[in-house]
Design a protein around this motif. Structure first.
Motif, short mmCIF file in Angstrom:
data_model
loop_
_atom_site.label_atom_id
_atom_site.label_comp_id
_atom_site.label_asym_id
_atom_site.label_seq_id
_atom_site.Cartn_x
_atom_site.Cartn_y
_atom_site.Cartn_z
N GLY A 144 0.79 -1.23 0.00
CA GLY A 144 0.00 0.00 0.00
C GLY A 144 0.81 1.28 0.00
N PHE A 145 1.95 1.26 -0.69
CA PHE A 145 2.82 2.44 -0.77
C PHE A 145 3.14 2.98 0.63
CE2 PHE A 145 0.17 2.55 -4.69
CZ PHE A 145 1.15 2.16 -5.58
N LEU A 146 3.57 2.08 1.49
CA LEU A 146 3.84 2.41 2.88
C LEU A 146 4.85 3.55 3.01
CD1 LEU A 146 3.36 1.71 5.86
CD2 LEU A 146 5.24 0.05 5.67
N CYS A 147 5.83 3.60 2.11
CA CYS A 147 6.86 4.63 2.17
C CYS A 147 6.27 6.04 2.08
CB CYS A 147 7.89 4.43 1.06
SG CYS A 147 7.21 4.39 -0.61
N LEU A 148 5.16 6.17 1.34
CA LEU A 148 4.49 7.45 1.21
C LEU A 148 3.49 7.68 2.34
CD1 LEU A 148 3.94 7.29 -2.64
CD2 LEU A 148 5.43 8.90 -1.46
N GLN A 149 2.86 6.61 2.77
CA GLN A 149 1.86 6.73 3.83
C GLN A 149 2.47 7.18 5.16
OE1 GLN A 149 -1.35 6.56 3.44
NE2 GLN A 149 -1.40 5.77 1.33
N VAL A 150 3.69 6.71 5.46
CA VAL A 150 4.28 7.03 6.76
C VAL A 150 4.90 8.43 6.79
CG1 VAL A 150 4.75 4.61 7.27
CG2 VAL A 150 6.53 5.99 6.18
N LEU A 151 5.04 9.06 5.64
CA LEU A 151 5.58 10.43 5.61
C LEU A 151 4.45 11.39 5.98
CD1 LEU A 151 8.12 12.15 4.85
CD2 LEU A 151 7.07 12.42 2.58
N GLY A 152 4.58 12.01 7.12
CA GLY A 152 3.51 12.86 7.63
C GLY A 152 3.60 14.30 7.16
N VAL A 153 2.50 15.03 7.36
CA VAL A 153 2.47 16.46 7.03
C VAL A 153 3.51 17.20 7.85
CG1 VAL A 153 1.05 18.54 7.07
CG2 VAL A 153 0.04 16.36 6.34
N GLU A 154 3.67 16.84 9.12
CA GLU A 154 4.67 17.49 9.97
C GLU A 154 6.08 17.26 9.46
OE1 GLU A 154 4.15 19.66 12.34
OE2 GLU A 154 1.99 19.48 11.95
#
Length: 348
Positions: free
Chosen positions: A327-337
């Motif tokens: 599920g494209f975890l590398c992108l999902q875990v990158l937060g707005v902060e």
């Protein structure tokens, strides 16, 4: 065997892929001009990237090869090749290997054809193995490898060039006016699209980021992208509380340069506008998911001193790109902060 530089009077450089790829080839133009100050140097590109090379002071001619339009058939490609033959080029260098460019320059009778040993590479006269997938250095540096056949050494010169003119600026200002947008006020540009889902940070995070940039810095948001990216931009716009200016599909790459030049910031997925912004001197936060050497920031990241890469390593050794099974975890875990911290690094 290196070709004696004194024998080259007309040189063709080809790069018929996307915006970012062409931008990262622009350092080669200056190196070639320095090595061959009296030569006629032409660059062959697709219609979409023509404005990247038009007006470049280091080249003499822009040749457009439209593989999806005017040259979309074998017959038309042959006609194009025969017209190219009349220009009497001495050498061609292909920075992006494709069957078409190899055939075009062979049919055009260009005596020296340099490129990578793939995609009908047997049509080349001078070739080397393509090791770019190893990602040991930046794409802009890989481009210089092919120049060794001509005894040209330009490694280390990675300054990108993007031509700007009054017409592009006027086109941008007119577009902004039609959308009620005043470019004299501080704004940030968001590019929520990319060529592959494995490069795309979630739309809801882009929306939240846009609202934060307004809240913290007073930056109005401008959304950009190609016409094909409209659905993504509309999703971001629909999720934002601070109404953005959606200029998706509203201008060509030349006008995009004018938009980025005036911006306080670009936050973008790994995509062509990143490298246009770098050339325009605009601060850039480039979002990366893929961390495989040949796909990651070491090869494709922004080159500017005012650039930051935002990325989280989730341990993938081999990237399946659009076929990702997690599920494209590398992108999902990158937060707005996380991205806001990168933005903060670039603020005066």
């Amino acid at each position: 065997m290196p070709w004696p530089p004194s024998d080259l009077n007309k040189i063709l450089l080809t790069r018929i892929d996307r915006i970012g790829d062409v931008m990262l080839t622009t350092p080669v133009f200056q190196a070639m001009r320095r090595a061959f100050p009296e030569a006629w140097i032409a660059v062959m590109v697709r219609p979409e990237t023509r404005e990247i090379v038009e007006g470049n002071p280091f080249i003499n001619e822009v040749i457009v090869y439209d593989k999806k339009g005017a040259e979309n058939s074998v017959f038309r490609t042959i006609v194009f090749s025969l017209a190219l033959r009349k220009k009497n080029f001495d050498a061609a260098i292909h920075f992006h290997p494709t069957n078409r460019v190899h055939w075009v320059t062979a049919l055009a009778g260009i005596p020296v054809r340099i490129g990578y040993r793939k995609k009908s590479g047997w049509l080349l006269t001078h070739s080397m193995e393509d090791f770019k997938k190893e990602g040991l250095k930046h794409e802009s540096l890989y481009n210089f490898d092919l120049l060794r056949f001509l005894n040209v050494n330009g490694v280390g010169e990675t300054k990108l060039f993007f031509p700007r003119n009054e017409g592009q600026q006027s086109a941008f200002e007119s577009c902004a006016a039609r959308h009620g947008f005043d470019p004299s006020k501080p704004y940030a540009v968001l590019n929520p699209s990319a060529s592959c889902p494995s490069k795309m940070w979630p739309a809801e995070k882009f929306a939240a980021l846009g609202d934060k940039l307004w809240e913290l810095y007073g930056f109005r948001t401008v959304l950009i992208g190609a016409e094909a990216d409209r659905a993504t931009s509309e999703m971001v716009r629909g999720l934002m509380k601070s109404a953005p200016y959606d200029l998706t599909g509203k201008f060509a790459v030349g006008t995009l340069g004018a938009c980025l030049k005036s911006a306080r910031l670009l936050v973008s997925n790994d995509s062509g506008p990143v490298h246009v912004a770098v050339a325009c001197g605009t601060p850039v936060v480039s979002i990366f998911g893929r961390n495989e050497p040949g796909l990651g920031a070491r090869r494709w990241g922004p080159l500017g001193k005012r650039s930051v890469v935002a990325q989280k390593d989730v341990g993938c050794y081999f990237c399946l790109a659009h076929k990702c099974r997690i599920g494209f975890l590398c992108l999902q875990v990158l937060g707005v902060e996380d991205v806001l911290e990168a933005v903060q690094e670039l603020q005066p």
